[in-house]
Design a protein around this motif. Structure first.
Motif, PDB file in Angstrom:
ATOM      1  N   ARG A 210       0.854  -1.187   0.000  1.00 57.42           N
ATOM      2  CA  ARG A 210       0.000   0.000   0.000  1.00 57.42           C
ATOM      3  C   ARG A 210       0.891   1.240   0.000  1.00 57.42           C
ATOM      4  NH1 ARG A 210      -4.686  -0.146   4.306  1.00 57.42           N
ATOM      5  NH2 ARG A 210      -5.241  -1.887   2.944  1.00 57.42           N
ATOM      6  N   VAL A 211       0.616   2.156  -0.942  1.00 56.40           N
ATOM      7  CA  VAL A 211       1.428   3.365  -1.080  1.00 56.40           C
ATOM      8  C   VAL A 211       0.527   4.587  -0.970  1.00 56.40           C
ATOM      9  CG1 VAL A 211       2.947   4.707  -2.590  1.00 56.40           C
ATOM     10  CG2 VAL A 211       3.104   2.208  -2.564  1.00 56.40           C
ATOM     11  N   TYR A 212       0.924   5.506  -0.101  1.00 55.31           N
ATOM     12  CA  TYR A 212       0.236   6.791   0.003  1.00 55.31           C
ATOM     13  C   TYR A 212       1.172   7.901  -0.471  1.00 55.31           C
ATOM     14  CZ  TYR A 212      -3.023   4.315   3.095  1.00 55.31           C
ATOM     15  OH  TYR A 212      -3.933   3.435   3.609  1.00 55.31           O
ATOM     16  N   PHE A 213       0.609   8.893  -1.170  1.00 60.88           N
ATOM     17  CA  PHE A 213       1.357  10.088  -1.524  1.00 60.88           C
ATOM     18  C   PHE A 213       0.924  11.198  -0.569  1.00 60.88           C
ATOM     19  CE2 PHE A 213       1.690   8.641  -6.223  1.00 60.88           C
ATOM     20  CZ  PHE A 213       2.774   7.841  -5.896  1.00 60.88           C
ATOM     21  N   ALA A 214       1.859  11.621   0.269  1.00 63.58           N
ATOM     22  CA  ALA A 214       1.512  12.534   1.360  1.00 63.58           C
ATOM     23  C   ALA A 214       1.483  13.994   0.899  1.00 63.58           C
ATOM     24  CB  ALA A 214       2.488  12.363   2.511  1.00 63.58           C
ATOM     25  N   TYR A 215       0.500  14.292   0.078  1.00 65.94           N
ATOM     26  CA  TYR A 215       0.233  15.692  -0.274  1.00 65.94           C
ATOM     27  C   TYR A 215      -0.254  16.411   0.992  1.00 65.94           C
ATOM     28  CZ  TYR A 215       0.725  14.945  -5.314  1.00 65.94           C
ATOM     29  OH  TYR A 215       1.228  14.677  -6.563  1.00 65.94           O
TER      30      TYR A 215
ATOM     31  N   ALA B 160      -2.375   5.597  -3.587  1.00 67.27           N
ATOM     32  CA  ALA B 160      -2.003   5.481  -4.998  1.00 67.27           C
ATOM     33  C   ALA B 160      -2.577   4.205  -5.604  1.00 67.27           C
ATOM     34  CB  ALA B 160      -0.491   5.497  -5.146  1.00 67.27           C
ATOM     35  N   GLU B 161      -3.178   4.353  -6.772  1.00 66.00           N
ATOM     36  CA  GLU B 161      -3.613   3.185  -7.525  1.00 66.00           C
ATOM     37  C   GLU B 161      -2.367   2.514  -8.118  1.00 66.00           C
ATOM     38  OE1 GLU B 161      -6.752   2.042  -7.674  1.00 66.00           O
ATOM     39  OE2 GLU B 161      -7.318   3.659  -6.317  1.00 66.00           O
ATOM     40  N   PRO B 162      -2.444   1.231  -8.500  1.00 68.67           N
ATOM     41  CA  PRO B 162      -1.255   0.518  -8.986  1.00 68.67           C
ATOM     42  C   PRO B 162      -0.482   1.243 -10.085  1.00 68.67           C
ATOM     43  CG  PRO B 162      -3.014  -1.043  -8.595  1.00 68.67           C
ATOM     44  CD  PRO B 162      -3.601   0.329  -8.357  1.00 68.67           C
ATOM     45  N   ARG B 163      -1.177   1.909 -11.006  1.00 67.99           N
ATOM     46  CA  ARG B 163      -0.458   2.556 -12.108  1.00 67.99           C
ATOM     47  C   ARG B 163       0.481   3.653 -11.611  1.00 67.99           C
ATOM     48  NH1 ARG B 163      -5.670   4.189 -12.191  1.00 67.99           N
ATOM     49  NH2 ARG B 163      -6.139   6.432 -12.112  1.00 67.99           N
ATOM     50  N   GLU B 164       0.147   4.311 -10.485  1.00 66.24           N
ATOM     51  CA  GLU B 164       1.038   5.295  -9.885  1.00 66.24           C
ATOM     52  C   GLU B 164       2.010   4.636  -8.916  1.00 66.24           C
ATOM     53  OE1 GLU B 164      -0.174   9.650  -9.038  1.00 66.24           O
ATOM     54  OE2 GLU B 164      -1.923   8.459  -8.451  1.00 66.24           O
ATOM     55  N   ALA B 165       1.521   3.665  -8.165  1.00 68.07           N
ATOM     56  CA  ALA B 165       2.335   3.037  -7.128  1.00 68.07           C
ATOM     57  C   ALA B 165       3.521   2.274  -7.709  1.00 68.07           C
ATOM     58  CB  ALA B 165       1.473   2.101  -6.293  1.00 68.07           C
ATOM     59  N   ARG B 166       3.382   1.773  -8.930  1.00 70.14           N
ATOM     60  CA  ARG B 166       4.467   0.984  -9.542  1.00 70.14           C
ATOM     61  C   ARG B 166       5.760   1.781  -9.684  1.00 70.14           C
ATOM     62  NH1 ARG B 166       0.199  -0.483 -13.453  1.00 70.14           N
ATOM     63  NH2 ARG B 166      -0.765  -2.412 -12.680  1.00 70.14           N
ATOM     64  N   LYS B 167       5.654   3.092  -9.705  1.00 66.84           N
ATOM     65  CA  LYS B 167       6.849   3.937  -9.857  1.00 66.84           C
ATOM     66  C   LYS B 167       7.605   4.113  -8.545  1.00 66.84           C
ATOM     67  CE  LYS B 167       4.362   6.599 -13.391  1.00 66.84           C
ATOM     68  NZ  LYS B 167       3.795   7.936 -13.735  1.00 66.84           N
ATOM     69  N   VAL B 168       7.044   3.631  -7.442  1.00 66.52           N
ATOM     70  CA  VAL B 168       7.629   3.844  -6.123  1.00 66.52           C
ATOM     71  C   VAL B 168       8.519   2.658  -5.739  1.00 66.52           C
ATOM     72  CG1 VAL B 168       7.134   4.183  -3.669  1.00 66.52           C
ATOM     73  CG2 VAL B 168       5.652   5.234  -5.405  1.00 66.52           C
TER      74      VAL B 168
ATOM     75  N   LYS C 141       5.088  -3.399  -3.666  1.00 64.02           N
ATOM     76  CA  LYS C 141       4.854  -4.794  -4.025  1.00 64.02           C
ATOM     77  C   LYS C 141       3.411  -4.950  -4.463  1.00 64.02           C
ATOM     78  CE  LYS C 141       8.299  -6.473  -0.721  1.00 64.02           C
ATOM     79  NZ  LYS C 141       8.525  -7.269   0.500  1.00 64.02           N
ATOM     80  N   GLU C 142       3.237  -5.098  -5.755  1.00 64.46           N
ATOM     81  CA  GLU C 142       1.879  -5.197  -6.289  1.00 64.46           C
ATOM     82  C   GLU C 142       1.262  -6.541  -5.948  1.00 64.46           C
ATOM     83  OE1 GLU C 142      -0.598  -4.217 -10.402  1.00 64.46           O
ATOM     84  OE2 GLU C 142       1.586  -4.035 -10.340  1.00 64.46           O
ATOM     85  N   VAL C 143       0.019  -6.498  -5.559  1.00 67.40           N
ATOM     86  CA  VAL C 143      -0.709  -7.722  -5.240  1.00 67.40           C
ATOM     87  C   VAL C 143      -1.169  -8.361  -6.537  1.00 67.40           C
ATOM     88  CG1 VAL C 143      -2.690  -8.701  -4.047  1.00 67.40           C
ATOM     89  CG2 VAL C 143      -1.459  -6.768  -3.038  1.00 67.40           C
ATOM     90  N   GLY C 144      -0.664  -9.565  -6.820  1.00 68.28           N
ATOM     91  CA  GLY C 144      -1.037 -10.260  -8.044  1.00 68.28           C
ATOM     92  C   GLY C 144      -2.355 -10.986  -7.894  1.00 68.28           C
ATOM     93  N   VAL C 145      -2.850 -11.490  -9.017  1.00 71.72           N
ATOM     94  CA  VAL C 145      -4.123 -12.212  -9.017  1.00 71.72           C
ATOM     95  C   VAL C 145      -4.044 -13.445  -8.135  1.00 71.72           C
ATOM     96  CG1 VAL C 145      -5.765 -13.477 -10.452  1.00 71.72           C
ATOM     97  CG2 VAL C 145      -4.740 -11.372 -11.316  1.00 71.72           C
TER      98      VAL C 145
END
Length: 397
Positions: free
Chosen positions: A340-345, A362-370, A374-378
């Motif tokens: 889980r990734v948060y962007f602390a604006y 962050a949704e996965p498309r943004e979180a992947r850059k961090v 660790k993306e949760v797979g199917v």
């Protein structure tokens, strides 16, 4: 004598279009589909720069079938397009702006695509000349798709090929009461009513030209016109698509493209009265159509700003915008083992603001850059579901 119906009517609405009109008409004349298969209806909307005269000269010398209509200025592009559409006789209609130009083979390829697939709308790849074009919908050529299965909702300009009988069957015309965004309304309705849409992504069919004098309708006009456009598009979508995920997917477009820019950098330059007016104009729209499903489809800073608009919190919005204007990078907060990734604006977990953590997630498309995410797979999701089911189904011992 047998009159052969043209394959395509090119409708050109022109206002103060010189010298761009020269290249525009040359691009039509160079089309490989053959002059006998093209009809051109050009409407001069009260120009005073020689546009009307050049159209008439062109009609005299070209072998194309060209009809020139000259009228008093109507104030926007809808009137000329409607006049041209009313005179069209082709199987298909293409709306060409007088500032822009067609790519080589554009009409031949688009007509062939529509004929091959029986689709009612064809999009040809757009390139920009001194102007940024839409890009997200050109990932691949699609013989047949729809507005829910592709990114075509992010290109709602009128420069598409439309099946003429389809437009007439639904009595479709451009809304002349709108001063901007009228093409978005027309094109979205066409997408929703169409029996299939085709996308040509591997060949440039249209060149979107940026004028050196900056005279583009989409760049001018007061902020109230933008809200008129957003309101009209949102209401159209709501009228044609039942409430739910499919409607929300389409609502992303007016929220992101039309509404959100009013609450970007220009909001910092607005006076207090304009800020209040913008929030008042936005309120009925966010009350009716801003949902969690729309929100989660946006990036964190987009979602956060629109939520503050929905809450009427101009004070918090200004601080977020100042943070962004300073080009500050929000701190990333990883939790749940990096899943889980948060962007602390600004105002993240600030008790005085009371904003939910979900706004900053962050949704996965943004979180992947961090780094460390660790993306949760199917397979992991399935294992969790099985474990949960076992807990539920195992009787207490």
């Amino acid at each position: 004598m047998t009159v052969v119906q043209p394959d395509v009517t090119v409708v050109i609405g022109a206002y103060e279009a010189m010298p761009y009109l020269v290249d525009c008409l040359a691009s039509v004349e160079a089309q490989t589909i053959g002059h006998a298969r093209i009809e051109v209806i050009a409407v001069d909307d009260g120009s005073a720069d020689g546009t009307g005269e050049y159209l008439e000269e062109f009609a005299e010398r070209t072998s194309l079938d060209v009809t020139v209509i000259r009228q008093d200025n109507s104030g926007g592009p809808s009137g000329p397009r409607n006049v041209g559409l009313g005179k069209a006789t082709g199987r298909y209609v293409f709306f060409l702006d007088a500032d822009d130009r067609l790519g080589p083979e554009a009409l031949e390829r688009m007509v062939a695509m529509a004929d091959r697939n029986g689709t009612d709308v064809v999009l040809g790849r757009v390139e920009g000349v001194n102007r940024k074009p839409p890009t997200s919908m050109w990932g691949q050529t699609l013989e047949r798709t729809d507005v829910f299965s592709s990114n075509i909702k992010f290109t709602l300009s009128a420069q598409k090929l439309f099946r003429h009988a389809f437009l007439e069957r639904h009595s479709m015309r451009f809304d002349e009461s709108l001063w901007t965004g009228e093409d978005a309304l027309f094109t979205m309705e066409a997408y929703l009513r169409a029996d299939g849409v085709s996308v040509i992504a591997d060949h440039t069919c249209y060149y979107l030209v940026g004028r050196e004098d900056g005279k583009h309708v989409t760049r001018t006009g007061s902020h109230t016109l933008r809200f008129d456009s957003a309101r009209a598009l949102m209401n159209l979508i709501a009228d044609m698509v039942p409430a739910g995920a499919r409607r929300d997917a389409l609502m992303v477009r007016p929220f992101l493209v039309t509404l959100l820019p009013q609450f970007g950098p220009k909001f910092l330059k607005d006076g207090e009265a304009v800020r209040r007016e913008k929030l008042e104009l936005a309120k009925p729209l966010v009350d009716a159509y801003w949902t969690g499903e729309v929100a989660h489809r946006l990036r964190v800073h987009e979602r956060l700003r629109l939520q503050l608009v929905a809450m009427g919190r101009s004070d918090l919005l200004v601080e977020v915008l100042e943070f962004m204007k300073a080009k500050k990078t929000p701190e990333t907060v990883l939790e749940k083992g990096g899943r889980r990734v948060y962007f602390a604006y600004p105002f993240f977990r600030d008790p005085s603001a009371g904003l939910p953590d979900a706004l900053y997630l962050a949704e996965p498309r943004e979180a992947r850059k961090v780094p460390g995410y660790k993306e949760v797979g199917v397979d992991q999701l399935l294992r969790r579901a099985v474990r949960k089911a076992r807990r539920v189904l195992t009787p207490a011992g």
